[in-house]
Design a protein around this motif. Sequence first.
Motif, mmCIF file in Angstrom:
data_model
loop_
_atom_site.group_PDB
_atom_site.id
_atom_site.type_symbol
_atom_site.label_atom_id
_atom_site.label_comp_id
_atom_site.label_asym_id
_atom_site.label_seq_id
_atom_site.Cartn_x
_atom_site.Cartn_y
_atom_site.Cartn_z
ATOM 1 N N GLN A 261 0.828 -1.210 0.000
ATOM 2 C CA GLN A 261 0.000 0.000 0.000
ATOM 3 C C GLN A 261 0.859 1.255 0.000
ATOM 4 O OE1 GLN A 261 -2.709 -0.233 3.290
ATOM 5 N NE2 GLN A 261 -3.835 -1.963 2.453
ATOM 6 N N VAL A 262 1.895 1.252 0.813
ATOM 7 C CA VAL A 262 2.784 2.421 0.889
ATOM 8 C C VAL A 262 3.455 2.671 -0.453
ATOM 9 C CG1 VAL A 262 4.884 3.338 1.956
ATOM 10 C CG2 VAL A 262 3.171 2.184 3.365
ATOM 11 N N GLU A 263 3.943 1.616 -1.066
ATOM 12 C CA GLU A 263 4.668 1.767 -2.330
ATOM 13 C C GLU A 263 3.738 2.188 -3.460
ATOM 14 O OE1 GLU A 263 7.737 2.001 -4.953
ATOM 15 O OE2 GLU A 263 7.821 1.769 -2.770
ATOM 16 N N LEU A 264 2.583 1.549 -3.561
ATOM 17 C CA LEU A 264 1.646 1.893 -4.637
ATOM 18 C C LEU A 264 1.049 3.282 -4.442
ATOM 19 C CD1 LEU A 264 -0.193 -1.548 -4.963
ATOM 20 C CD2 LEU A 264 1.415 -0.558 -6.598
ATOM 21 N N SER A 265 0.916 3.716 -3.206
ATOM 22 C CA SER A 265 0.343 5.037 -2.932
ATOM 23 C C SER A 265 1.273 6.167 -3.355
ATOM 24 C CB SER A 265 0.027 5.170 -1.436
ATOM 25 O OG SER A 265 -0.982 4.252 -1.051
ATOM 26 N N ARG A 266 2.542 5.872 -3.506
ATOM 27 C CA ARG A 266 3.492 6.922 -3.909
ATOM 28 C C ARG A 266 3.166 7.452 -5.302
ATOM 29 N NH1 ARG A 266 9.620 5.314 -2.863
ATOM 30 N NH2 ARG A 266 9.813 7.458 -3.575
ATOM 31 N N ASP A 267 2.588 6.605 -6.154
ATOM 32 C CA ASP A 267 2.204 7.058 -7.492
ATOM 33 C C ASP A 267 1.115 8.125 -7.432
ATOM 34 O OD1 ASP A 267 4.005 5.254 -8.490
ATOM 35 O OD2 ASP A 267 2.505 3.705 -8.922
ATOM 36 N N LEU A 268 0.358 8.138 -6.345
ATOM 37 C CA LEU A 268 -0.720 9.105 -6.171
ATOM 38 C C LEU A 268 -0.276 10.293 -5.320
ATOM 39 C CD1 LEU A 268 -3.589 6.538 -5.470
ATOM 40 C CD2 LEU A 268 -3.004 7.622 -7.645
ATOM 41 N N ARG A 269 1.020 10.391 -5.093
ATOM 42 C CA ARG A 269 1.612 11.492 -4.312
ATOM 43 C C ARG A 269 1.086 11.520 -2.876
ATOM 44 N NH1 ARG A 269 4.524 14.564 -7.714
ATOM 45 N NH2 ARG A 269 4.002 14.500 -9.951
ATOM 46 N N ILE A 270 0.849 10.353 -2.319
ATOM 47 C CA ILE A 270 0.447 10.252 -0.920
ATOM 48 C C ILE A 270 1.710 10.065 -0.083
ATOM 49 C CG2 ILE A 270 -0.845 8.896 0.772
ATOM 50 C CD1 ILE A 270 -2.713 8.092 -1.499
ATOM 51 N N PRO A 271 1.937 10.903 0.925
ATOM 52 C CA PRO A 271 3.150 10.757 1.744
ATOM 53 C C PRO A 271 3.245 9.374 2.375
ATOM 54 C CG PRO A 271 2.023 12.838 2.220
ATOM 55 C CD PRO A 271 1.102 12.038 1.350
ATOM 56 N N ARG A 272 4.469 8.898 2.474
ATOM 57 C CA ARG A 272 4.668 7.570 3.060
ATOM 58 C C ARG A 272 4.122 7.499 4.478
ATOM 59 N NH1 ARG A 272 10.837 5.623 1.597
ATOM 60 N NH2 ARG A 272 10.457 5.006 -0.578
ATOM 61 N N ARG A 273 4.362 8.556 5.240
ATOM 62 C CA ARG A 273 3.925 8.541 6.633
ATOM 63 C C ARG A 273 2.398 8.447 6.733
ATOM 64 N NH1 ARG A 273 5.459 13.649 5.215
ATOM 65 N NH2 ARG A 273 4.064 15.412 5.731
ATOM 66 N N THR A 274 1.710 9.017 5.738
ATOM 67 C CA THR A 274 0.250 8.948 5.744
ATOM 68 C C THR A 274 -0.232 7.548 5.399
ATOM 69 O OG1 THR A 274 0.025 11.287 5.141
ATOM 70 C CG2 THR A 274 -1.858 9.848 4.698
ATOM 71 N N SER A 275 0.283 6.968 4.325
ATOM 72 C CA SER A 275 -0.171 5.630 3.925
ATOM 73 C C SER A 275 0.228 4.576 4.951
ATOM 74 C CB SER A 275 0.391 5.272 2.543
ATOM 75 O OG SER A 275 1.795 5.440 2.501
ATOM 76 N N LEU A 276 1.392 4.754 5.600
ATOM 77 C CA LEU A 276 1.790 3.814 6.644
ATOM 78 C C LEU A 276 0.855 3.919 7.845
ATOM 79 C CD1 LEU A 276 3.789 1.731 7.708
ATOM 80 C CD2 LEU A 276 5.211 3.611 8.548
ATOM 81 N N ARG B 81 8.709 10.751 15.067
ATOM 82 C CA ARG B 81 9.810 11.549 15.612
ATOM 83 C C ARG B 81 11.014 10.661 15.931
ATOM 84 N NH1 ARG B 81 6.967 14.385 18.654
ATOM 85 N NH2 ARG B 81 7.121 13.218 20.622
ATOM 86 N N LEU B 82 10.737 9.467 16.465
ATOM 87 C CA LEU B 82 11.833 8.527 16.745
ATOM 88 C C LEU B 82 12.511 8.066 15.454
ATOM 89 C CD1 LEU B 82 10.166 6.347 19.535
ATOM 90 C CD2 LEU B 82 11.929 8.101 19.825
ATOM 91 N N LEU B 83 11.731 7.992 14.386
ATOM 92 C CA LEU B 83 12.274 7.597 13.083
ATOM 93 C C LEU B 83 12.833 8.790 12.308
ATOM 94 C CD1 LEU B 83 9.482 5.109 11.937
ATOM 95 C CD2 LEU B 83 11.748 4.545 12.841
#
Length: 301
Positions: free
Chosen positions: A126-141, A202-204
Amino acid sequence: MTVRDETTQTPAAQAEATAQAAPPSRRARARAWIRAAVLVVMVVSAVAVLAANREAVLDALTEIEPWYVAAALPGAVAAMVAALFVWRSLLADLGSPIAIRDAARVFYLSQLGKYVPGTVWSMVAQVELSRDLRIPRRTSLAVGVLAIAVSVTVGLTTGSAILLIAAPGVAEHFRLFLLALPLLLTVLHPAVLTRLLNLVYRLLRRQPLPKPPSWTGMLSAAGAQLLVWVALGLHIWPFLVGIGADPAEALPVAIGGYALAYSLGQLAVGLPAGAGVREAALVLAFAPYCPAARRRPWWSP
């Protein structure tokens, strides 16, 4: 009088056109290959799981009339549609609304990851495929984590409530797992969720969520998830009736038992789609309502 050349582009437009015309970078090509490899692994894993259980599935289908199988399909389809809206509503609540068509492409492709050992693979897809839609990784995660939390919490709550009323003897088998409900309900509070997720980021050393979850978004996702569990219960109900269970008694047990069993399977992170844990829980829930004797195949004389 000066005539403006319509082919003249602004600097921003020229830069965008140049970027689109430029060949993909080495990093972009590597990402494409990795994505293709992950997709192949997920498809192969799905085929392997189906092939390994082929004989058991075929054997089970010979013990039940085909119209019961057909009656189960609408519930399964409805559950898949409702699950899509759970994920999409959470995504919109965190500030990344997308069209239904785009959401379906990302969500349903990512579900192949459930056949790979480890719950995280579906989320990674989901995180990887969502990048095509310009969704931030932190949001999709965050949406992937929230979707599991909402699913498990609503499943345990719905399943336990139904079984405590309709089948208290079955609910007794799951009493230890219900102790996790207060913790899950607390964690799903929007204020608590925001603090926990931003603490992890924040830890990441990542940016915080662009938009915190809201009560409206969480309740919307929970409502859609409730529809998922009801639909899955209606999906499994014809099978119980088909092997001899009383229709009236089996209906609440089908909904509540399946919600509990599937939720416990989701907590089994190291197993593909909770295999093993889910089936054991289903046996505990359904066994008292199904005849012990095996029925003859529907096609036999």
